[in-house]
Design an enzyme around this catalytic site. Sequence first.
Site, PDB file in Angstrom:
ATOM      1  CG  HIS A  23      -2.130  -0.874   1.097  1.00  0.00           C
ATOM      2  ND1 HIS A  23      -2.897  -1.238   2.177  1.00  0.00           N
ATOM      3  CD2 HIS A  23      -2.686  -1.484   0.038  1.00  0.00           C
ATOM      4  CE1 HIS A  23      -3.859  -2.044   1.784  1.00  0.00           C
ATOM      5  NE2 HIS A  23      -3.760  -2.205   0.490  1.00  0.00           N
ATOM      6  CG  HIS A  79     -10.001  -7.009  -4.034  1.00  0.00           C
ATOM      7  ND1 HIS A  79     -10.607  -5.777  -3.975  1.00  0.00           N
ATOM      8  CD2 HIS A  79      -8.892  -6.917  -3.238  1.00  0.00           C
ATOM      9  CE1 HIS A  79      -9.894  -4.982  -3.187  1.00  0.00           C
ATOM     10  NE2 HIS A  79      -8.844  -5.648  -2.734  1.00  0.00           N
ATOM     11  CD  GLU A  81      -5.847  -2.823  -2.582  1.00  0.00           C
ATOM     12  OE1 GLU A  81      -6.552  -3.561  -1.869  1.00  0.00           O
ATOM     13  OE2 GLU A  81      -5.130  -1.906  -2.118  1.00  0.00           O
ATOM     14  CG  ASP A  83      -3.052  -6.449  -3.851  1.00  0.00           C
ATOM     15  OD1 ASP A  83      -3.974  -5.692  -4.206  1.00  0.00           O
ATOM     16  OD2 ASP A  83      -3.103  -7.115  -2.808  1.00  0.00           O
ATOM     17  CG  HIS A 145      -9.588  -4.492   2.014  1.00  0.00           C
ATOM     18  ND1 HIS A 145      -8.788  -3.380   2.036  1.00  0.00           N
ATOM     19  CD2 HIS A 145      -9.159  -5.240   0.990  1.00  0.00           C
ATOM     20  CE1 HIS A 145      -7.886  -3.492   1.060  1.00  0.00           C
ATOM     21  NE2 HIS A 145      -8.101  -4.607   0.427  1.00  0.00           N
ATOM     22  CG  ASP A 164      -7.270  -8.533  -0.004  1.00  0.00           C
ATOM     23  OD1 ASP A 164      -6.185  -9.001  -0.362  1.00  0.00           O
ATOM     24  OD2 ASP A 164      -7.723  -7.465  -0.448  1.00  0.00           O
ATOM     25  CE1 TYR A 192      -3.362  -9.358   4.065  1.00  0.00           C
ATOM     26  CE2 TYR A 192      -5.483  -9.786   5.083  1.00  0.00           C
ATOM     27  CZ  TYR A 192      -4.718  -9.593   3.953  1.00  0.00           C
ATOM     28  OH  TYR A 192      -5.308  -9.641   2.721  1.00  0.00           O
ATOM     29  CG  HIS A 225      -2.266 -11.048   0.094  1.00  0.00           C
ATOM     30  ND1 HIS A 225      -1.425 -10.635  -0.912  1.00  0.00           N
ATOM     31  CD2 HIS A 225      -3.297 -10.167   0.088  1.00  0.00           C
ATOM     32  CE1 HIS A 225      -1.909  -9.555  -1.494  1.00  0.00           C
ATOM     33  NE2 HIS A 225      -3.050  -9.259  -0.915  1.00  0.00           N
TER      34      HIS A 225
END
Length: 395
Positions: A23, A79, A81, A83, A145, A164, A192, A225
């Site tokens: 991030h 998701h 995001e 990553d 999230h 996530d 996390y 992850h």
Amino acid sequence: MNIPVKDNVSWVGKIDWELRKFHGNELSTHRGSTYNSYLIKEEKIALIDTVWGPFAKEFVRNLTREIDLEKIDYVIANHGETDHSGALPELMKQIPNTPIYCTSNAVKSLKGQYHEDWDFQVVKTGDRLNLGKKDLVFIEAPMLHWPDSMFCYLTGDNILFSNDAFGEHYASEFMFNDLVDQSELISEAMKYYANILTPFSALVEKKIKEVLTLNLPVDVICTSHGVIWRDNPKQIIETYLKWAKSYKENQITILYDTMWNGTRVMAEQIAEGIVHADKTVTVKLINVGQRDKNDAITEIFKSKAILVGSPTINKGILTAIAALLEELRGLGFKEKKAAAFGCYGWSGESVHLINDHLKAAGFSMVHDGLKVLWNPDDAGRKACFEYGEMLTKKF
Ligand code: FEO
């Protein structure tokens, strides 16, 4: 690299051994991370998520060793995001007409980042995608999230792809929860949760209960992850339920920064007072100016109460403490107690300011705070010691 998970499901992601900040610079990742992508080869072939953009070419190159890309029938984007979606542009250059299954919010996040009009297929909770003898069942998980987040579940193999949720930033050549160091695993999972999922704890509990009411057997949880939970995957679900309920241990954490050691001396005397009053409580001192911010937040997550200290500078507080307090405002910890302290030479605003910030962050303040003029003398040290003793009873 291909790691078999179960039957026709394999991990085709990337282990990022070198990652130390995530991030941007917001989150420390002392043990690296992984970006987990999964390939399901049933009668129909589905790819679940990709990897972070810097590894896009490597990801696509490796994927072509596993499968003729043209044979991928469906791409699932749990998701948006980057990553997890960062390799989509590289992949979709090769297979531009392959549909991407995602939530309506993920269409927004993917279009917003990559400005591509791919064949998005919007799914909702309960929708199914048939792969032959097995189905993928979609479960929206907004704010776990991001608003675009979702899980999917593979029938027959009973695999929950949780994106996530239930993850850790933890690089290991052993990609399964039963093969890695258990204390490293739980501490990374907690870090996390504390740093990423704390603001969404109410939703975590609600979503887990919703998934449990579906009565889907879960043999494996494939996160995006860290490790794959194949040994008693319920353990991480139960741990999340515990963490989501205003988690605290019998711990008091003293967080401070100091200019000329006055506030450090206060912190140490307060700690001695706490230990004197209660031999059972764990007390931790953290110089926020020196220590990793995310590790400090993990200690706050574990604490029933915190003390925050800063000397006064320019009618304010030290910047490391200000940054921590801003982070706490965003995280919104619940049911934790707090108090402030700090030394001063002239005007002495720091304690008042820390009180205001902690109150705004949702902490219950049990005292107006302790100020000590200049460097604590014997009387000042005694006042700190007694402050620690007194607070122990209020915490
Ligand atoms: Fe791992 Fe929200 O991305």
